[in-house]
Design an enzyme around this catalytic site. Sequence first.
Site, PDB file in Angstrom:
ATOM      1  CG  ASP A  17      18.117  55.231  82.529  1.00  0.00           C
ATOM      2  OD1 ASP A  17      18.789  55.248  81.240  1.00  0.00           O
ATOM      3  OD2 ASP A  17      18.529  55.694  83.540  1.00  0.00           O
ATOM      4  N   GLY A  28      21.072  53.198  85.845  1.00  0.00           N
ATOM      5  CA  GLY A  28      19.720  53.546  85.687  1.00  0.00           C
ATOM      6  C   GLY A  28      18.739  52.503  85.111  1.00  0.00           C
ATOM      7  CG  ASP A  86      19.662  58.886  89.867  1.00  0.00           C
ATOM      8  OD1 ASP A  86      19.810  58.565  88.511  1.00  0.00           O
ATOM      9  OD2 ASP A  86      20.617  59.614  90.406  1.00  0.00           O
ATOM     10  CB  VAL A 123      10.955  60.245  84.962  1.00  0.00           C
ATOM     11  CG1 VAL A 123       9.593  60.932  84.594  1.00  0.00           C
ATOM     12  CG2 VAL A 123      11.914  60.071  83.928  1.00  0.00           C
ATOM     13  CG  ASP A 152      17.415  63.936  78.288  1.00  0.00           C
ATOM     14  OD1 ASP A 152      16.316  64.644  77.779  1.00  0.00           O
ATOM     15  OD2 ASP A 152      18.312  64.493  79.014  1.00  0.00           O
TER      16      ASP A 152
HETATM   17  P1  IMP Z   1      21.380  61.231  76.949  1.00  0.00           P
HETATM   18  O1  IMP Z   1      22.468  60.920  76.631  1.00  0.00           O
HETATM   19  O2  IMP Z   1      20.837  62.760  77.018  1.00  0.00           O
HETATM   20  O3  IMP Z   1      20.283  60.590  76.048  1.00  0.00           O
HETATM   21  O4  IMP Z   1      20.779  60.905  78.581  1.00  0.00           O
HETATM   22  C1  IMP Z   1      21.000  59.700  78.936  1.00  0.00           C
HETATM   23  C2  IMP Z   1      21.099  59.556  80.572  1.00  0.00           C
HETATM   24  O5  IMP Z   1      20.740  60.689  81.096  1.00  0.00           O
HETATM   25  C3  IMP Z   1      20.104  58.632  80.832  1.00  0.00           C
HETATM   26  O6  IMP Z   1      20.679  57.262  80.530  1.00  0.00           O
HETATM   27  C4  IMP Z   1      19.884  58.860  82.201  1.00  0.00           C
HETATM   28  O7  IMP Z   1      20.971  57.999  83.036  1.00  0.00           O
HETATM   29  C5  IMP Z   1      19.951  60.316  82.418  1.00  0.00           C
HETATM   30  N1  IMP Z   1      18.553  60.892  82.111  1.00  0.00           N
HETATM   31  C6  IMP Z   1      18.138  61.746  81.157  1.00  0.00           C
HETATM   32  N2  IMP Z   1      16.992  62.084  81.627  1.00  0.00           N
HETATM   33  C7  IMP Z   1      16.677  61.499  82.904  1.00  0.00           C
HETATM   34  C8  IMP Z   1      15.580  61.627  83.649  1.00  0.00           C
HETATM   35  O8  IMP Z   1      14.529  62.272  83.619  1.00  0.00           O
HETATM   36  N3  IMP Z   1      15.668  60.922  85.048  1.00  0.00           N
HETATM   37  C9  IMP Z   1      16.831  60.121  85.271  1.00  0.00           C
HETATM   38  N4  IMP Z   1      17.981  60.160  84.487  1.00  0.00           N
HETATM   39  C10 IMP Z   1      17.854  61.055  83.357  1.00  0.00           C
HETATM   40 MG    MG Z   2      21.170  55.696  81.849  1.00  0.00          MG
END
Ligand code: IMP
Ligand code: MG
Length: 178
Positions: free
Chosen positions: A100, A42, A159, A153, A103
């Site tokens: 990127d 990403g 993606d 997004v 979340d």
């Molecule tokens: P986390 O570990 O929940 O913080 O998520 C991290 C990963 O989930 C990010 O690096 C993205 O690869 C993916 N991700 C989370 N939200 C989105 C989004 O809205 N669009 C695309 N990828 C996302």
């Molecule tokens: Mg990522």
Amino acid sequence: MTAPEPLIAADVISARVDELAARIDEDYAGVDEVVLIGVLKGSFIFLSDLARRLSIPRRIEFIAVSSYGDRESQDPTGAVRLIMDVRHDIVDAHVIVVEDIVDTGHTLDYLMRTLEARRPASLKACSLLQKPDRLEVDVSIDYLGFTIPNVWVVGYGLDWAERDRTLPYIATISPAPA
Ligand code: IMP
Ligand code: MG
């Protein structure tokens, strides 16, 4: 699913990347070299724009993780796994992890803990986007582009099941995938 709807325009992203690069240049002025670690896939577009706008000496590395967030794996435990490591040692290096989007924060938390254990001279995090409403672990983002609401997004590297990754702007798709 509806067509991607623009959320952050290309010129707005570009202006923000300029600002982040200027802050990083200032914060690392006088440092021998900064190692930018892009989290695949990403961050690849953000990383390439950011890296080219810096003036300080910098090196590029990539790392890849797999998590619950990979729609393919559907791991319900939230566990994050390293699937590709950096090529070089980061001991005594000034490291900036380039993401990127943050979340839940599990990915960044895992990466920061993993990399910190390797004794870099310094370790900071830079993310283009964050969804504050979704945060589950307390991670600090030293350089943040934009906060966005809890929407899915795509574009500018992000993606949905490999789609829309190369859109030049950031767009929302709805309904948001689970
Ligand atoms: P986390 O570990 O929940 O913080 O998520 C991290 C990963 O989930 C990010 O690096 C993205 O690869 C993916 N991700 C989370 N939200 C989105 C989004 O809205 N669009 C695309 N990828 C996302
Ligand atoms: Mg990522």
